[in-house]
Scaffold this active site. Structure first.
Site, mmCIF file in Angstrom:
data_model
loop_
_atom_site.group_PDB
_atom_site.id
_atom_site.type_symbol
_atom_site.label_atom_id
_atom_site.label_comp_id
_atom_site.label_asym_id
_atom_site.label_seq_id
_atom_site.Cartn_x
_atom_site.Cartn_y
_atom_site.Cartn_z
ATOM 1 N N LEU A 134 2.253 -9.955 7.458
ATOM 2 C CA LEU A 134 1.355 -10.467 7.063
ATOM 3 C C LEU A 134 0.390 -10.121 6.248
ATOM 4 C CD1 LEU A 134 -0.328 -10.222 10.630
ATOM 5 C CD2 LEU A 134 1.085 -12.650 9.883
ATOM 6 N N GLY A 135 0.677 -8.766 5.431
ATOM 7 C CA GLY A 135 -0.091 -8.679 4.191
ATOM 8 C C GLY A 135 0.559 -7.070 4.219
ATOM 9 N N ARG A 136 0.276 -7.120 2.950
ATOM 10 C CA ARG A 136 0.625 -5.950 2.007
ATOM 11 C C ARG A 136 -0.380 -5.300 1.244
ATOM 12 N NH1 ARG A 136 5.873 -7.845 1.360
ATOM 13 N NH2 ARG A 136 7.060 -6.600 2.753
ATOM 14 N N GLY A 137 -1.023 -4.272 1.307
ATOM 15 C CA GLY A 137 -2.280 -3.380 0.837
ATOM 16 C C GLY A 137 -1.881 -2.219 -0.118
ATOM 17 N N MET A 191 -1.692 1.078 0.292
ATOM 18 C CA MET A 191 -1.124 1.806 1.217
ATOM 19 C C MET A 191 -0.355 1.476 2.499
ATOM 20 S SD MET A 191 -4.455 4.332 2.286
ATOM 21 C CE MET A 191 -3.393 5.171 3.449
ATOM 22 N N ALA A 192 -0.292 0.562 3.062
ATOM 23 C CA ALA A 192 0.108 0.129 4.173
ATOM 24 C C ALA A 192 0.607 -1.585 4.288
ATOM 25 C CB ALA A 192 -1.238 0.168 5.094
ATOM 26 N N VAL A 230 1.292 -4.439 7.101
ATOM 27 C CA VAL A 230 0.720 -5.025 8.397
ATOM 28 C C VAL A 230 1.530 -6.365 9.014
ATOM 29 C CG1 VAL A 230 -1.201 -6.611 9.765
ATOM 30 C CG2 VAL A 230 -1.098 -4.952 8.088
ATOM 31 N N ASP A 251 -15.894 -0.288 2.714
ATOM 32 C CA ASP A 251 -15.449 -1.176 2.073
ATOM 33 C C ASP A 251 -15.388 -2.941 2.353
ATOM 34 O OD1 ASP A 251 -13.842 -1.988 -0.678
ATOM 35 O OD2 ASP A 251 -12.310 -1.773 0.703
#
Length: 673
Positions: A17-20, A22-23, A25, A138
């Site tokens: 679903l997504g990348r940030g 440090m993680a 999803v 944040d």
């Protein structure tokens, strides 16, 4: 077909679903409960770093402690192993919707009222998390989801908190801890933050939702952060005339530089927004009016500021890739199907990126040191003394450490501060002193103790005055009593006990005993009367019959005991008197009987007043040959009805009257057939 990756024996991972920073999803399926979930895993390239492992676990702990409908729920946590490396993961609620960032990028303009309603949802989530001691740090459009039915969901609680203890600082506007466009002044200056920092970020978000632009824009994160610290935002109504003065006031109060004059809680800001939606006055209007008049919100040009500083508690600074501005529709940094396809970069590009990041970092620190100092040059060595009064010793020490002041403490009794709080300081608040200067503080050991006076049997007004004059707080509780109303029956603590001023003394005060009133039930039936008497629960009732000659009173209440309107004690019994028709009694046949037999028969029927006619023999053997009233006659009250008998001697007599067949006796009215 390749088997899907499964975590914890139950979570089958689907598409990313997504990348940030440090993680990653994943959309996943919980095979045990048969539901869709989102699974966040620590990036494999960071999993070997113990500091990232610890930060990720702290995120899980923070997020899992929050259970609120406006917060994305955490269901489970665990660890997976790849090549003997532990990969922690968090299982979260899967939210079908889009982020506010995607909504803003769609170009659709929201009505101001709808914008305020969404902000209320964000504030409800923050209000809950702040009570739990968790500051989000944040708040931004990418971290707020909007479900398909319009519900707000705040996510990524704990990430900024977990990452905030590293040495990272701003490198790119979209890749910082506390994104620069939504950064509070205290975050920009590297100061300690609290819940009010989240409210500043919420104000930035509300500003952007109303105007489709953030309050501050710049060419670099440092330029944006500088504006957060030094520049005042324009009112949102400058960009949209539909925005009301009340909306302006709410946004601008949330964006006040000094946290002490900002909204102090999410609840306070939410109440103002709800008042605005209801067309009611908002508290922010008066506050911003005071600022405009040069009150607490004014910021003189020579006000000293604190240089931007890094946190030395972490390891070496690590560059993180910037987040894509288009973060997708699910609230995780970006969706794969919406990400811009970029060519694979060579290792040389990566090296240049790291070098550029280091240069930007150094530049940020230098610019922060000079640009954020009060006069634009080297940092000012003087600092204003904070307000220490009312703080605990630990909080005072922390504030002093933040601005390089030395504290000394002494203890003494103080009437206006509880034990352990600062009750006096020297120098006073606001005094400019050199760094490393000493500030002398007095720590309260509690208020002086005073003996509790005896106020038993006094009137409440006199008792309260006597106690309050001694410095005590007074609470009262009332008790029914036969004593005069308002008389003090007892006190706690007992008279003579020594307490600190400000302690509470509880007084038991007499109040009049409650009485019940007997209702008027005359003319009702027994059942109706009983129901009315017992309806209040204070009285009981019983019905009793009383004969009456009045046909209108038969079956109806004639009277009550006690009478109606009488005040009686609760629990008293009321006797209800109901009219009963009088029964008729027939005069029995006694002719031909001896006088003794006749008397017995008549008395058995209730006729107790038996008389012998004048001139008739009265011995027991005399024979009755007539009676008055005549046999078969009906009377109301046999005891009150006299019976007169005519007799003849007991040896007979040959008249027909002797055998009961005789006629009337001349001269005796009422005797005869």
């Amino acid at each position: 077909m390749e088997e899907p990756r499964r975590l914890g024996g139950r979570y089958e991972l689907g598409p990313v679903l997504g990348r940030g920073g440090m993680a990653e999803v994943y959309h996943a399926h919980d095979t045990r409960l048969g539901r869709q979930v989102a699974v966040k895993t620590l990036r494999a390239d960071l999993a070997r770093d113990p500091s990232f492992q610890a930060r990720f676990r702290r995120e899980a702990q923070s997020a899992a402690s929050l259970n609120h409908p406006a917060i994305v729920a955490v269901y489970d946590t665990g660890e997976d192993y790849i090549d003997n490396v532990s990969i922690p993961y968090i299982v979260m609620e899967y939210v079908d919707g889009s982020t506010l960032r995607e909504l803003l990028h769609s170009g659709r303009k929201l009505l101001p009222e709808r914008t305020l309603e969404m902000t209320i949802g964000i504030l409800q989530a923050l209000e809950y998390s702040h009570r739990a001691g968790i500051v989000h740090r944040d708040i931004k459009p990418a971290n707020v989801m909007l479900t398909r039915n319009g519900q707000v969901k705040v996510m990524d609680f704990g990430i900024a908190r977990a990452m905030g203890d590293s040495g990272m600082t701003m490198t790119q506007t979209a890749a910082v801890i506390g994104t620069a466009q939504y950064l509070s002044p205290e975050q920009a200056k590297g100061e300690q933050v609290d819940a009010r920092s989240d409210l500043y970020s919420t104000g930035c978000l509300l500003y952007e939702l109303l105007t489709v632009r953030p309050p501050f824009v710049g060419d670099s994160p440092v330029a944006v952060a500088y504006q957060h610290v030094r520049e005042e935002p324009q009112a949102p109504s400058v960009f949209d005339p539909e925005i009301t003065p009340e909306m302006d006031a709410i946004v601008l109060k949330a964006l006040v530089k000094d946290p002490d004059y900002r909204y102090q809680s999410a609840d306070e800001m939410r109440v103002d927004i709800e008042a605005c939606l209801d067309g009611q006055p908002v508290g922010a209007t008066a506050a911003m009016g005071a600022m405009a008049a040069g009150g607490y919100g004014a910021y003189p040009d020579d006000q000293p500021t604190t240089a931007l500083r890094s946190d030395g508690g972490g390891g070496a600074t690590t560059m993180l890739p910037p987040m894509n501005p288009d973060d997708g529709g699910y609230g995780y940094d970006e969706r794969p199907d919406r990400r811009r396809q970029q060519p694979r970069k060579k290792n040389t590009s990566t090296i240049f990126l790291v070098l550029a990041g280091v240069l930007v970092l150094v530049g940020a620190i230098l610019i922060g040191k000079y640009a954020f100092s009060g006069d634009g040059g080297p940092g000012n060595d003087k600092v204003p003394v904070p307000a220490f009064i009312g703080l605990s010793k630990a909080d005072a020490q922390q504030q002093a450490d933040n601005i390089d002041l030395v504290l000394t403490f002494k203890q003494q009794e103080c009437e206006d501060q509880p034990k352990g709080n600062i009750c006096a300081q020297d120098p006073k608040q606001g005094t400019d002193v050199d760094k490393e200067s000493t500030v002398n503080l007095v720590v309260s050991t509690g208020a002086p103790k005073v003996a509790v006076p005896n106020v038993i049997d006094k009137n409440i007004d006199e008792a309260k005055k006597q106690l309050e004059d001694k410095g005590f707080e007074v609470e009262t509780k009332q008790t029914e009593s036969s004593q005069d109303e308002g008389t003090i029956l007892s006190q706690n603590p007992d008279p003579g006990k020594e307490l600190e001023k400000g302690s509470t003394v509880t007084l038991e005060v007499a109040k009049a005993e409650e009485k019940a009133t007997v209702p008027d039930v005359v003319g009702r039936t027994c059942d109706e009367a009983k129901a009315q008497v017992e309806s209040g629960g204070d009285l009981t009732a019983v019905c009793t019959d009383q004969p009456t000659n009045d046909p209108n009173q038969v079956g109806k209440v004639i009277s009550t005991t006690p009478q109606s309107s009488t005040q009686v004690d609760p629990g008293s019994k009321v006797t209800i008197v109901v009219g009963k028709a009088v029964e008729k009694t027939k005069v029995p046949e006694v002719r031909g009987k001896t006088l003794a037999e006749a008397r017995q028969i008549l008395q058995q029927s209730g006729f107790t007043n038996v008389q012998v006619a004048q001139g008739s023999p009265g011995d027991d053997n005399a024979k009755v040959f007539a009676s008055n009233p005549q046999p078969g006659s009906e009377v109301d009250d046999p005891a009150a009805t006299p019976i007169t008998l005519m007799t003849v001697p007991g040896d007979g007599g040959n008249g027909n009257g002797g055998n009961g067949n005789g006629g009337a006796i001349a001269g005796l009215p009422g005797f005869g057939d």
